[in-house]
Design a protein around this motif. Structure first.
Motif, PDB file in Angstrom:
ATOM      1  N   ILE A 283      27.389 -44.234  16.792  1.00 47.68           N
ATOM      2  CA  ILE A 283      28.669 -44.781  16.571  1.00 47.68           C
ATOM      3  C   ILE A 283      29.524 -44.331  15.633  1.00 47.68           C
ATOM      4  O   ILE A 283      30.880 -44.044  15.706  1.00 47.68           O
ATOM      5  N   GLU A 284      28.794 -44.072  14.404  1.00 45.80           N
ATOM      6  CA  GLU A 284      29.692 -42.866  13.345  1.00 45.80           C
ATOM      7  C   GLU A 284      30.057 -41.942  14.168  1.00 45.80           C
ATOM      8  O   GLU A 284      31.407 -40.974  13.690  1.00 45.80           O
ATOM      9  N   LEU A 285      29.246 -41.254  14.567  1.00 49.68           N
ATOM     10  CA  LEU A 285      29.108 -39.997  15.230  1.00 49.68           C
ATOM     11  C   LEU A 285      30.641 -39.749  16.100  1.00 49.68           C
ATOM     12  O   LEU A 285      31.586 -38.859  15.813  1.00 49.68           O
ATOM     13  N   ALA A 286      30.283 -40.806  16.970  1.00 50.47           N
ATOM     14  CA  ALA A 286      31.822 -41.209  17.940  1.00 50.47           C
ATOM     15  C   ALA A 286      32.765 -41.099  17.761  1.00 50.47           C
ATOM     16  O   ALA A 286      34.181 -40.950  17.502  1.00 50.47           O
ATOM     17  N   LEU A 287      33.417 -42.357  16.610  1.00 47.99           N
ATOM     18  CA  LEU A 287      33.938 -42.950  15.890  1.00 47.99           C
ATOM     19  C   LEU A 287      34.383 -41.405  14.808  1.00 47.99           C
ATOM     20  O   LEU A 287      36.163 -41.042  15.294  1.00 47.99           O
ATOM     21  N   ALA A 288      33.829 -40.154  14.600  1.00 45.30           N
ATOM     22  CA  ALA A 288      33.896 -38.845  13.958  1.00 45.30           C
ATOM     23  C   ALA A 288      34.538 -37.844  14.540  1.00 45.30           C
ATOM     24  O   ALA A 288      35.995 -37.307  14.133  1.00 45.30           O
ATOM     25  N   LEU A 289      34.225 -38.347  16.125  1.00 45.42           N
ATOM     26  CA  LEU A 289      34.622 -37.213  17.153  1.00 45.42           C
ATOM     27  C   LEU A 289      35.860 -38.231  17.231  1.00 45.42           C
ATOM     28  O   LEU A 289      37.742 -36.873  17.845  1.00 45.42           O
ATOM     29  N   HIS A 290      36.702 -39.251  17.708  1.00 48.70           N
ATOM     30  CA  HIS A 290      37.814 -39.956  17.950  1.00 48.70           C
ATOM     31  C   HIS A 290      38.679 -39.675  16.729  1.00 48.70           C
ATOM     32  O   HIS A 290      39.823 -39.051  17.542  1.00 48.70           O
ATOM     33  N   THR A 291      38.207 -40.022  16.265  1.00 46.33           N
ATOM     34  CA  THR A 291      38.999 -39.024  14.873  1.00 46.33           C
ATOM     35  C   THR A 291      39.972 -37.744  14.895  1.00 46.33           C
ATOM     36  O   THR A 291      40.691 -37.488  14.759  1.00 46.33           O
ATOM     37  N   ALA A 292      38.561 -37.073  15.161  1.00 45.59           N
ATOM     38  CA  ALA A 292      39.060 -36.213  15.400  1.00 45.59           C
ATOM     39  C   ALA A 292      39.922 -35.549  16.601  1.00 45.59           C
ATOM     40  O   ALA A 292      40.148 -33.799  16.805  1.00 45.59           O
ATOM     41  N   GLY A 293      40.070 -36.336  17.259  1.00 51.71           N
ATOM     42  CA  GLY A 293      41.182 -36.015  18.395  1.00 51.71           C
ATOM     43  C   GLY A 293      40.037 -35.472  19.691  1.00 51.71           C
ATOM     44  O   GLY A 293      40.335 -35.108  20.619  1.00 51.71           O
ATOM     45  N   HIS A 317      31.120 -52.119  21.531  1.00 51.19           N
ATOM     46  CA  HIS A 317      32.276 -52.177  20.601  1.00 51.19           C
ATOM     47  C   HIS A 317      33.055 -50.994  20.446  1.00 51.19           C
ATOM     48  O   HIS A 317      33.856 -50.929  20.271  1.00 51.19           O
ATOM     49  N   ALA A 318      32.349 -50.600  19.997  1.00 51.01           N
ATOM     50  CA  ALA A 318      32.143 -49.453  19.692  1.00 51.01           C
ATOM     51  C   ALA A 318      32.996 -48.481  20.805  1.00 51.01           C
ATOM     52  O   ALA A 318      34.308 -47.645  20.566  1.00 51.01           O
ATOM     53  N   LEU A 319      32.558 -48.332  21.892  1.00 50.05           N
ATOM     54  CA  LEU A 319      33.218 -47.297  23.254  1.00 50.05           C
ATOM     55  C   LEU A 319      34.368 -48.375  23.352  1.00 50.05           C
ATOM     56  O   LEU A 319      35.568 -48.214  23.969  1.00 50.05           O
ATOM     57  N   GLY A 320      34.422 -50.024  23.179  1.00 50.39           N
ATOM     58  CA  GLY A 320      35.563 -50.081  23.752  1.00 50.39           C
ATOM     59  C   GLY A 320      36.604 -50.213  22.923  1.00 50.39           C
ATOM     60  O   GLY A 320      37.870 -49.985  22.963  1.00 50.39           O
ATOM     61  N   VAL A 321      36.729 -49.753  21.407  1.00 45.18           N
ATOM     62  CA  VAL A 321      37.628 -49.612  20.725  1.00 45.18           C
ATOM     63  C   VAL A 321      37.731 -48.176  21.321  1.00 45.18           C
ATOM     64  O   VAL A 321      39.471 -47.730  20.767  1.00 45.18           O
ATOM     65  N   VAL A 322      37.438 -47.449  21.343  1.00 41.73           N
ATOM     66  CA  VAL A 322      37.757 -45.529  21.044  1.00 41.73           C
ATOM     67  C   VAL A 322      38.684 -45.696  22.564  1.00 41.73           C
ATOM     68  O   VAL A 322      39.402 -44.857  23.044  1.00 41.73           O
ATOM     69  N   VAL A 323      37.968 -46.325  23.709  1.00 39.66           N
ATOM     70  CA  VAL A 323      38.338 -46.299  25.011  1.00 39.66           C
ATOM     71  C   VAL A 323      40.301 -46.958  24.818  1.00 39.66           C
ATOM     72  O   VAL A 323      40.934 -46.600  25.402  1.00 39.66           O
ATOM     73  N   TYR A 324      39.864 -48.296  23.721  1.00 38.80           N
ATOM     74  CA  TYR A 324      41.159 -48.884  23.667  1.00 38.80           C
ATOM     75  C   TYR A 324      42.551 -48.402  23.108  1.00 38.80           C
ATOM     76  O   TYR A 324      43.525 -47.643  23.375  1.00 38.80           O
ATOM     77  N   GLN A 325      41.790 -47.420  22.363  1.00 35.52           N
ATOM     78  CA  GLN A 325      42.890 -46.602  21.223  1.00 35.52           C
ATOM     79  C   GLN A 325      43.155 -45.349  22.335  1.00 35.52           C
ATOM     80  O   GLN A 325      44.284 -43.987  21.568  1.00 35.52           O
ATOM     81  N   SER A 326      42.585 -45.182  23.117  1.00 33.68           N
ATOM     82  CA  SER A 326      42.290 -43.498  23.941  1.00 33.68           C
ATOM     83  C   SER A 326      44.200 -44.109  24.855  1.00 33.68           C
ATOM     84  O   SER A 326      44.389 -43.896  26.048  1.00 33.68           O
TER      85      SER A 326
END
Length: 329
Positions: A283-293, A317-326
């Motif tokens: 989860i932490e790695l994915a959120l960091a990747l998402h923040t880095a674009g 939940h983290a996947l939903g956040v990443v997809v939603y913010q995309s």
């Protein structure tokens, strides 16, 4: 610890509680469990021998002195859950475990005082007060030494710093005492002293189980502006405990500041490699990747986590956040 180690530790506990009840000197708030337990040390061999001899003697004297065997057996039964056969906590023994278990000895002692009173009364029938005075004097003398020895730990328990210095003085190898002392010193703003205590804790126990000391050391180095030493301390914590989230986050923050966003991703990748079921790492790695674009890479990481997780709700939940913010509501 194996079965033999635990049995030896149990014998040590039996001997310890009796001896400290009779003469409670050098009491400590923490008798730390040895990580490299050696059952052949003289203190443990002596404890085993003492328990065997006392038990054999009381069994041999069971007809003449049945109360002794009864008190010994009852003591052993009551204290058995905390003898280390099933270990709980960081302590090898603890003074508080005597409070209930040694009540049979108090009963035995009281019975002895009563028997002494009867004997003196029979010898001194014309002077009924004499046996009472004699019994009181003898009992007071027996209790004086333990009461005097108990006064020191009562005093040291009042102040945290004094308490942990007391533990460290009695057991210089107690990594928990050195770490807790460091925490107290940090709160007082005495950072140089706190660093020395934390280094002593790491020296006493450099491996897994003491990663918090390494993280604390890194945080203090940061407060002093010693960033390279801080990063090395955080790396040390992650080496001994690859999934220690607090240390990984601190390391990531410093790497992002000094080496850039890509370098900051590596600690999470290393943690997942060390433990493929480390869900927080995904989860932490994915959120960091998402923040880095790098949204697509973040989604791939989270989908992999969902496939591995026995309870995938946090990863979903983290996947939903990443997809939603995309933008894909």
């Amino acid at each position: 610890h194996g079965v033999v180690d635990r049995l030896v530790q149990a014998c040590y506990g039996l001997a310890f509680y009796v001896s400290k009840t009779v003469f409670p000197a050098r009491l400590s708030p923490l008798y730390e469990l040895e990580l490299d337990f050696d059952p052949t040390r003289p203190v443990y061999l002596a404890s085993v021998a003492g328990v065997v001899v006392v038990t054999a003697a009381l069994v041999a004297l069971r007809r003449r002195f049945p109360a002794g065997l009864a008190a010994w057996v009852l003591f052993a039964v009551i204290v058995s859950p905390v003898l280390g056969l099933l270990q709980s906590g960081a302590q090898r023994v603890a003074d508080r475990y005597t409070y209930l278990a040694c009540l049979p000895f108090a009963l035995l002692f009281g019975a002895g005082v009563a028997a002494l009173a009867r004997r003196l009364r029979a010898r001194s029938a014309p002077r009924p007060m004499a046996p009472r005075v004699a019994v009181f004097a003898r009992t007071s003398a027996l209790l004086a030494a333990p009461l005097a020895a108990t006064s020191l730990p009562t005093a040291v328990s009042s102040v945290s710093e004094t308490l942990w210095r007391h533990v460290a003085a009695l057991d210089p190898g107690s990594y928990i005492a050195h770490h807790n002392l460091s925490v107290v010193l940090q709160r007082q703003g005495r950072i140089d002293e706190a660093i020395r205590s934390e280094l002593a804790s790491i020296e006493a126990h450099p491996g897994k189980g003491n990663e918090q000391s390494r993280h604390s050391l890194g945080s203090m180095y940061l407060r002093q502006g010693r960033r390279d030493e801080a990063i090395e301390a955080f790396r040390g914590a992650v080496r001994v405990a690859p999934t220690h989230v607090e240390s990984i986050r601190s390391l990531v923050a410093e790497l992002r500041r000094t080496e850039g966003a890509d370098a900051a991703l590596q600690p999470w990748r290393d943690a997942i490699a060390a433990d493929p079921d480390f869900m927080q790492g995904y989860i932490e790695l994915a959120l960091a990747l998402h923040t880095a674009g790098k949204g697509s890479q973040a989604e791939d990481v989270l989908r992999a986590a969902v496939g591995r997780a026995p309870t995938p709700a946090p990863a979903l939940h983290a996947l939903g956040v990443v997809v939603y913010q995309s933008g894909r509501a």
